[in-house]
Design a protein around this motif. Structure first.
Motif, PDB file in Angstrom:
ATOM      1  N   GLU A 163     -11.461  -0.481  -5.423  1.00 57.73           N
ATOM      2  CA  GLU A 163     -12.675  -0.066  -4.703  1.00 57.73           C
ATOM      3  C   GLU A 163     -12.509  -0.265  -3.202  1.00 57.73           C
ATOM      4  OE1 GLU A 163     -15.259   1.493  -5.592  1.00 57.73           O
ATOM      5  OE2 GLU A 163     -15.764   1.106  -7.676  1.00 57.73           O
ATOM      6  N   TYR A 164     -11.963  -1.390  -2.820  1.00 57.06           N
ATOM      7  CA  TYR A 164     -11.740  -1.660  -1.399  1.00 57.06           C
ATOM      8  C   TYR A 164     -10.795  -0.616  -0.797  1.00 57.06           C
ATOM      9  CZ  TYR A 164      -9.650  -3.698   2.769  1.00 57.06           C
ATOM     10  OH  TYR A 164      -9.167  -3.883   4.042  1.00 57.06           O
ATOM     11  N   LEU A 165      -9.720  -0.316  -1.502  1.00 56.07           N
ATOM     12  CA  LEU A 165      -8.760   0.660  -0.995  1.00 56.07           C
ATOM     13  C   LEU A 165      -9.382   2.045  -0.889  1.00 56.07           C
ATOM     14  CD1 LEU A 165      -5.619  -0.487  -3.016  1.00 56.07           C
ATOM     15  CD2 LEU A 165      -6.074  -0.885  -0.581  1.00 56.07           C
ATOM     16  N   ALA A 166     -10.206   2.414  -1.863  1.00 56.95           N
ATOM     17  CA  ALA A 166     -10.857   3.723  -1.830  1.00 56.95           C
ATOM     18  C   ALA A 166     -11.783   3.847  -0.621  1.00 56.95           C
ATOM     19  CB  ALA A 166     -11.631   3.951  -3.119  1.00 56.95           C
ATOM     20  N   GLU A 167     -12.474   2.782  -0.296  1.00 56.37           N
ATOM     21  CA  GLU A 167     -13.392   2.802   0.842  1.00 56.37           C
ATOM     22  C   GLU A 167     -12.646   2.722   2.175  1.00 56.37           C
ATOM     23  OE1 GLU A 167     -16.137  -0.354   0.241  1.00 56.37           O
ATOM     24  OE2 GLU A 167     -17.108   0.587  -1.488  1.00 56.37           O
ATOM     25  N   THR A 168     -11.556   1.981   2.201  1.00 59.02           N
ATOM     26  CA  THR A 168     -10.824   1.762   3.451  1.00 59.02           C
ATOM     27  C   THR A 168      -9.912   2.928   3.795  1.00 59.02           C
ATOM     28  OG1 THR A 168     -10.868  -0.619   2.972  1.00 59.02           O
ATOM     29  CG2 THR A 168      -9.323   0.121   4.662  1.00 59.02           C
ATOM     30  N   TYR A 169      -9.433   3.628   2.782  1.00 62.39           N
ATOM     31  CA  TYR A 169      -8.513   4.748   2.982  1.00 62.39           C
ATOM     32  C   TYR A 169      -9.083   6.011   2.321  1.00 62.39           C
ATOM     33  CZ  TYR A 169      -5.410   0.917   4.174  1.00 62.39           C
ATOM     34  OH  TYR A 169      -4.864  -0.212   4.744  1.00 62.39           O
ATOM     35  N   PRO A 170     -10.133   6.568   2.894  1.00 64.30           N
ATOM     36  CA  PRO A 170     -10.777   7.736   2.259  1.00 64.30           C
ATOM     37  C   PRO A 170      -9.852   8.932   2.124  1.00 64.30           C
ATOM     38  CG  PRO A 170     -11.607   7.376   4.495  1.00 64.30           C
ATOM     39  CD  PRO A 170     -10.815   6.162   4.138  1.00 64.30           C
ATOM     40  N   ASP A 171      -8.861   9.058   3.014  1.00 64.59           N
ATOM     41  CA  ASP A 171      -7.950  10.197   2.938  1.00 64.59           C
ATOM     42  C   ASP A 171      -7.094  10.163   1.671  1.00 64.59           C
ATOM     43  OD1 ASP A 171      -8.932  11.129   5.309  1.00 64.59           O
ATOM     44  OD2 ASP A 171      -7.246  10.457   6.526  1.00 64.59           O
ATOM     45  N   ALA A 172      -6.965   8.991   1.056  1.00 61.93           N
ATOM     46  CA  ALA A 172      -6.197   8.883  -0.180  1.00 61.93           C
ATOM     47  C   ALA A 172      -6.941   9.461  -1.373  1.00 61.93           C
ATOM     48  CB  ALA A 172      -5.842   7.418  -0.453  1.00 61.93           C
TER      49      ALA A 172
END
Length: 224
Positions: A81-90
């Protein structure tokens, strides 16, 4: 106090053995898909000092753990969840809110369920154990997982092979199941086999499997 999510802070991902740690694979794979550089720290599991070493990083005493500055995240799904929010381009979640809700639901189902499969078919990327692990409840788990894969790919996959038209957290959550099926070779339908092939052919998965096979550590796992 510094901003704990400052992008200048490097990321460290603390994981267990790649051959055995399914939860570590989930977080590692999601992080790899962001393209962000990170430091990887492997703590061998089932060693006399494993718990002590993990507690240096994780208040729960479990891996994986993502560390960035003063921030510590010690749960695979929370890391994703953190990664999805921090790296929206992914694009780690589908863009459409309704589809994203389905992706979160099937991810949460994996996070909390399928205990018979987990218990009787532990992840072991080095082994080939066909026809092993089929204890009571395992076939029910396999049937439900196969139904999830079939439904998501048919409704949202857009012929890409993934569950939701591109790689998402949902694929990260089910990647260790793919490895389990690759080891224990249960009978699967064509849809499930096709999905397994998609995940196994990912370069990131090939990198993980190759590293797992080179690890020196062995953990005795009883599989009937």
């Amino acid at each position: 106090m510094s901003d704990i999510t400052n992008a200048e802070d490097g990321i460290t991902l603390v994981i267990g053995n790649k051959n055995y740690s399914s939860w570590s694979l989930r977080a590692w794979l999601a992080l790899k898909m962001t393209g962000e550089d990170f430091t990887e720290e492997v703590i061998p599991l089932d060693q006399p000092n494993s718990k002590e070493q993990i507690l240096r990083h994780s208040p729960s005493g479990q891996v994986p753990v993502l560390k960035r500055g003063e921030m510590v995240i010690w749960d695979s799904l929370a890391i994703c969840e953190y990664l999805a929010e921090t790296y929206p381009d992914a694009k780690l979640w589908p863009a459409d809110p309704a589809v994203r809700a389905v992706a979160r639901a099937v991810s949460a189902e994996m996070h909390a369920g399928f205990q018979a499969l987990r218990r009787n078919m532990p992840m072991d990327a080095r082994e080939n154990l066909p026809d092993r692990g089929m204890a009571p409840g395992v076939q029910d788990d396999i049937n439900r997982i196969s139904a999830i894969w079939r439904d998501c790919r048919r409704r949202f996959g857009s012929d890409t092979g993934y569950l939701f038209s591109h790689f998402t957290v949902a694929d990260a959550m089910y990647a260790p199941v793919v490895l389990r099926f690759n080891t224990y070779r249960p009978e699967l339908g064509e849809d499930a086999q096709a999905y397994c092939q998609t995940i196994l052919e990912m370069p990131e998965m090939q990198t993980w499997i190759a590293a797992a096979k080179k690890e020196p550590w062995m953990i005795e796992q009883e599989v009937a």
